[in-house]
Design an enzyme around this catalytic site. Sequence first.
Site, PDB file in Angstrom:
ATOM      1  N   ALA A 104     -51.534  30.440  16.866  1.00 16.32           N
ATOM      2  CA  ALA A 104     -50.875  30.565  15.570  1.00 16.32           C
ATOM      3  C   ALA A 104     -49.980  31.801  15.539  1.00 16.32           C
ATOM      4  O   ALA A 104     -50.336  32.841  16.084  1.00 16.32           O
ATOM      5  CB  ALA A 104     -51.922  30.647  14.465  1.00 16.32           C
ATOM      6  N   GLY A 153       9.168   0.510  -6.009  1.00 17.58           N
ATOM      7  CA  GLY A 153       8.810  -0.753  -6.636  1.00 17.58           C
ATOM      8  C   GLY A 153       8.244  -1.775  -5.664  1.00 17.58           C
ATOM      9  O   GLY A 153       8.533  -1.760  -4.462  1.00 17.58           O
ATOM     10  N   GLU A 173       6.517  -6.873 -17.386  1.00 17.88           N
ATOM     11  CA  GLU A 173       5.616  -5.748 -17.160  1.00 17.88           C
ATOM     12  C   GLU A 173       5.160  -5.151 -18.490  1.00 17.88           C
ATOM     13  O   GLU A 173       5.885  -5.174 -19.478  1.00 17.88           O
ATOM     14  CB  GLU A 173       6.312  -4.671 -16.312  1.00 17.88           C
ATOM     15  CG  GLU A 173       6.464  -5.062 -14.864  1.00 17.88           C
ATOM     16  CD  GLU A 173       5.130  -5.432 -14.234  1.00 17.88           C
ATOM     17  OE1 GLU A 173       4.278  -4.556 -14.066  1.00 17.88           O
ATOM     18  OE2 GLU A 173       4.932  -6.620 -13.921  1.00 17.88           O
ATOM     19  N   ALA A 227       0.828  -1.213   0.000  1.00 14.04           N
ATOM     20  CA  ALA A 227       0.000   0.000   0.000  1.00 14.04           C
ATOM     21  C   ALA A 227       0.859   1.258   0.000  1.00 14.04           C
ATOM     22  O   ALA A 227       0.459   2.290   0.519  1.00 14.04           O
ATOM     23  CB  ALA A 227      -0.915  -0.015   1.214  1.00 14.04           C
ATOM     24  N   ARG A 248      -2.398   7.648 -11.061  1.00 14.10           N
ATOM     25  CA  ARG A 248      -3.482   7.651 -12.045  1.00 14.10           C
ATOM     26  C   ARG A 248      -4.841   8.029 -11.448  1.00 14.10           C
ATOM     27  O   ARG A 248      -5.780   8.335 -12.165  1.00 14.10           O
ATOM     28  CB  ARG A 248      -3.570   6.271 -12.736  1.00 14.10           C
ATOM     29  CG  ARG A 248      -2.439   6.031 -13.720  1.00 14.10           C
ATOM     30  CD  ARG A 248      -2.327   4.576 -14.151  1.00 14.10           C
ATOM     31  NE  ARG A 248      -1.608   3.759 -13.178  1.00 14.10           N
ATOM     32  CZ  ARG A 248      -1.439   2.432 -13.271  1.00 14.10           C
ATOM     33  NH1 ARG A 248      -1.939   1.781 -14.296  1.00 14.10           N
ATOM     34  NH2 ARG A 248      -0.760   1.772 -12.353  1.00 14.10           N
ATOM     35  N   LYS A 285      -4.620   6.482  -2.836  1.00 19.19           N
ATOM     36  CA  LYS A 285      -5.518   5.604  -3.605  1.00 19.19           C
ATOM     37  C   LYS A 285      -6.204   4.566  -2.731  1.00 19.19           C
ATOM     38  O   LYS A 285      -7.423   4.363  -2.825  1.00 19.19           O
ATOM     39  CB  LYS A 285      -4.729   4.902  -4.711  1.00 19.19           C
ATOM     40  CG  LYS A 285      -5.545   3.844  -5.447  1.00 19.19           C
ATOM     41  CD  LYS A 285      -4.880   3.357  -6.705  1.00 19.19           C
ATOM     42  CE  LYS A 285      -3.743   2.420  -6.442  1.00 19.19           C
ATOM     43  NZ  LYS A 285      -3.167   1.893  -7.700  1.00 19.19           N
ATOM     44  N   GLN A 306       8.142   1.943   3.582  1.00 18.49           N
ATOM     45  CA  GLN A 306       9.037   1.722   2.441  1.00 18.49           C
ATOM     46  C   GLN A 306      10.001   2.902   2.354  1.00 18.49           C
ATOM     47  O   GLN A 306       9.646   4.038   2.676  1.00 18.49           O
ATOM     48  CB  GLN A 306       8.228   1.589   1.142  1.00 18.49           C
ATOM     49  CG  GLN A 306       9.089   1.154  -0.036  1.00 18.49           C
ATOM     50  CD  GLN A 306       8.256   0.763  -1.256  1.00 18.49           C
ATOM     51  OE1 GLN A 306       7.039   0.629  -1.166  1.00 18.49           O
ATOM     52  NE2 GLN A 306       8.918   0.566  -2.382  1.00 18.49           N
ATOM     53  N   GLY A 311       2.368   2.599  -2.844  1.00 18.22           N
ATOM     54  CA  GLY A 311       2.436   3.260  -4.153  1.00 18.22           C
ATOM     55  C   GLY A 311       1.745   4.621  -4.139  1.00 18.22           C
ATOM     56  O   GLY A 311       0.905   4.907  -3.276  1.00 18.22           O
TER      57      GLY A 311
HETATM   58  C1  UD1 Z   1       1.485  -4.606 -10.574  1.00 15.01           C
HETATM   59  C2  UD1 Z   1       2.377  -5.734 -11.093  1.00 15.01           C
HETATM   60  C3  UD1 Z   1       1.775  -6.255 -12.402  1.00 15.01           C
HETATM   61  C4  UD1 Z   1       0.351  -6.728 -12.146  1.00 15.01           C
HETATM   62  C5  UD1 Z   1      -0.493  -5.639 -11.502  1.00 15.01           C
HETATM   63  C6  UD1 Z   1      -1.807  -6.228 -11.063  1.00 15.01           C
HETATM   64  C7  UD1 Z   1       4.687  -5.223 -10.424  1.00 15.01           C
HETATM   65  C8  UD1 Z   1       6.000  -4.713 -10.867  1.00 15.01           C
HETATM   66  N1  UD1 Z   1       3.700  -5.216 -11.337  1.00 15.01           N
HETATM   67  O1  UD1 Z   1       1.485  -3.546 -11.521  1.00 15.01           O
HETATM   68  O2  UD1 Z   1       2.546  -7.321 -12.898  1.00 15.01           O
HETATM   69  O3  UD1 Z   1      -0.237  -7.146 -13.370  1.00 15.01           O
HETATM   70  O4  UD1 Z   1       0.176  -5.110 -10.330  1.00 15.01           O
HETATM   71  O5  UD1 Z   1      -2.678  -5.259 -10.528  1.00 15.01           O
HETATM   72  O6  UD1 Z   1       4.552  -5.651  -9.286  1.00 15.01           O
HETATM   73  N2  UD1 Z   1       3.319  -0.481  -4.273  1.00 15.01           N
HETATM   74  C9  UD1 Z   1       4.138  -0.365  -3.177  1.00 15.01           C
HETATM   75  N3  UD1 Z   1       5.374   0.190  -3.316  1.00 15.01           N
HETATM   76  C10 UD1 Z   1       5.826   0.605  -4.521  1.00 15.01           C
HETATM   77  C11 UD1 Z   1       4.999   0.477  -5.653  1.00 15.01           C
HETATM   78  C12 UD1 Z   1       3.755  -0.090  -5.498  1.00 15.01           C
HETATM   79  O7  UD1 Z   1       3.736  -0.717  -2.061  1.00 15.01           O
HETATM   80  O8  UD1 Z   1       6.962   1.104  -4.560  1.00 15.01           O
HETATM   81  C13 UD1 Z   1       1.971  -1.046  -4.108  1.00 15.01           C
HETATM   82  C14 UD1 Z   1       0.882  -0.124  -4.613  1.00 15.01           C
HETATM   83  O9  UD1 Z   1       0.430   0.703  -3.558  1.00 15.01           O
HETATM   84  C15 UD1 Z   1      -0.186  -1.103  -5.064  1.00 15.01           C
HETATM   85  C16 UD1 Z   1       0.585  -2.320  -5.473  1.00 15.01           C
HETATM   86  O10 UD1 Z   1       1.865  -2.202  -4.871  1.00 15.01           O
HETATM   87  O11 UD1 Z   1      -1.069  -1.444  -4.002  1.00 15.01           O
HETATM   88  C17 UD1 Z   1       0.745  -2.422  -6.985  1.00 15.01           C
HETATM   89  O12 UD1 Z   1       1.405  -1.268  -7.444  1.00 15.01           O
HETATM   90  P1  UD1 Z   1       1.030  -0.591  -8.828  1.00 15.01           P
HETATM   91  O13 UD1 Z   1       1.938   0.555  -9.037  1.00 15.01           O
HETATM   92  O14 UD1 Z   1      -0.418  -0.336  -8.906  1.00 15.01           O
HETATM   93  O15 UD1 Z   1       1.458  -1.759  -9.819  1.00 15.01           O
HETATM   94  P2  UD1 Z   1       0.893  -2.054 -11.258  1.00 15.01           P
HETATM   95  O16 UD1 Z   1       1.522  -1.165 -12.238  1.00 15.01           O
HETATM   96  O17 UD1 Z   1      -0.589  -2.091 -11.226  1.00 15.01           O
HETATM   97 CA    CA Z   2      -2.163  -1.584  -9.677  1.00 14.21          CA
END
Ligand code: UD1
Ligand code: CA
Length: 478
Positions: free
Chosen positions: A429, A83, A161, A12, A18, A25, A78, A14
């Site tokens: 009234a 990533g 990816e 959680a 978008r 999010k 993190q 990220g």
């Molecule tokens: C990711 C997967 C992809 C998969 C998709 C499914 C990777 C590299 N890619 O892509 O293969 O098809 O999910 O929905 O894993 N997050 C972190 N730290 C970070 C980045 C992300 O905790 O540094 C968390 C985000 O908050 C999210 C989840 O990881 O809950 C997925 O991250 P997101 O950036 O949405 O990955 P996708 O591009 O959707």
């Molecule tokens: Ca995602």
Amino acid sequence: MTDPRLAVIVLAAGEGTRMRSSRAKVLHPLAGVPLIGHVLATARELSAAQVIAVVRHERDAVSAAILELMPEAVVVDQDQVPGTGRAVELGLSALPDDFDGDVLVLSGDVPLLDAGTLSGLIEAHRRTGAAATVLSAMVDDARGYGRIVRDPGGAVLRIVEDKDAGPDELAILEINSGGYVFAAPALRSELPRVGTGNAQGEKYLTDVIGLLHAAGQLIEAVPAPEPWMVEGVNDRVQLAVAAARLNAMIVRGWQLAGVTVQDPATTWIDLRSSLAEDVELLPGTHIAGATSVARGARIGPQTTLLDCEVGENATISRSDATLAVIGAGASVGPFAYLRPGTELSDGGKIGTFVETKNAKIGAGSKVPHLSYLGDVTIGEGTNIGAGGITANYDDIAKHATTIGSHVHSGVHNVFVAPVTIGDGAKVGAGAVIRKDVPPGALAISVAPQRNVEGWTEKNRAGTAAADAASRAATEATD
Ligand code: UD1
Ligand code: CA
């Protein structure tokens, strides 16, 4: 019973760019519960020994929400390395060094994945003895997702990816759901070897799959029963799609439990609300938050109830209520606005164009038309005439109004608080009540009426009004 061999890491951290939102999010609500709450509820159902959530973006708000929803969860921060791979690496460090069970990785933004599907995944993982088992899905449109690359024999080689995929890989329709089970030792050995040399400059968790395969380990990918279960929420279009999907399931569940829903497409029921048998929901109704509705109540059309309690056989039409209690057999609306602290007792009525706030209205008491009642306590069997208003605010403080039982207030009364009207009293009234009215008294505050005869004919000669008045005068003397 908890499964001592299972740990869950929920991602959680990220940014969720978008969504284009100032709110993280994973805190956007779906059926009245933040996205992350759905994932945590699933983790809880799986009875894991430990649930770890990794946070970074909006970390204070996100971690507060996580700990409120699941106090036993461990929150890990993190660092600046981006990533999903880095997130899992740090999450893993919160587990005991000698933990050699299974690690289920879930994304905080995949809310509809259910515990049944995931226990199937864990079972398959344990049966095959794979180092990693990926929950995949067969989709018609794989855009945005990582693709599962298999060899001609069907063995899983790696995950690529979307942004790093070549034309052949882009044509693959088996996608990575973002849910996986790993053997903890496999993660520990491979994650430190994952680099950031890719299109997004991130440490991808998905790279672990290729590394494990290269190390001669077995990888399995099991498609989810239905592709929608693994749909991620990355933007507000996907948020609305997931919301509609979940709502349709919730509505159907209540229909099968004995609730009449006239128009499922415009009826929204939050996850935490509950409805009894023979409740009837009319079109355009939103049962929100922790609302409970008792047997036989009829709600709607066009009604929103947030955190309300509705008694048996009550009716509420075209109204909006928050933190209100509505008694058995009571009636509300059309067009009422019930604000927090409204308590309408059994058989009571809050009618048309009535606003209430912090208002306790006794059994059988009625406020039928055009009123504002704030900071008021009303006894039983009282009737508030049309246009009754509590003047509860003197621009410095709020004051209370107490109205007894079996009081009959006239139309257009103003109760200037603090003021008390005794049991059985009557108010004329138009009265403006500034002094307490003793029980059984009649309170009148308007000046006596004076009629000036012939005023219109004298002062408005030649007008239609004067003509009408003079005709009436002639008819009266004829
Ligand atoms: C990711 C997967 C992809 C998969 C998709 C499914 C990777 C590299 N890619 O892509 O293969 O098809 O999910 O929905 O894993 N997050 C972190 N730290 C970070 C980045 C992300 O905790 O540094 C968390 C985000 O908050 C999210 C989840 O990881 O809950 C997925 O991250 P997101 O950036 O949405 O990955 P996708 O591009 O959707
Ligand atoms: Ca995602």
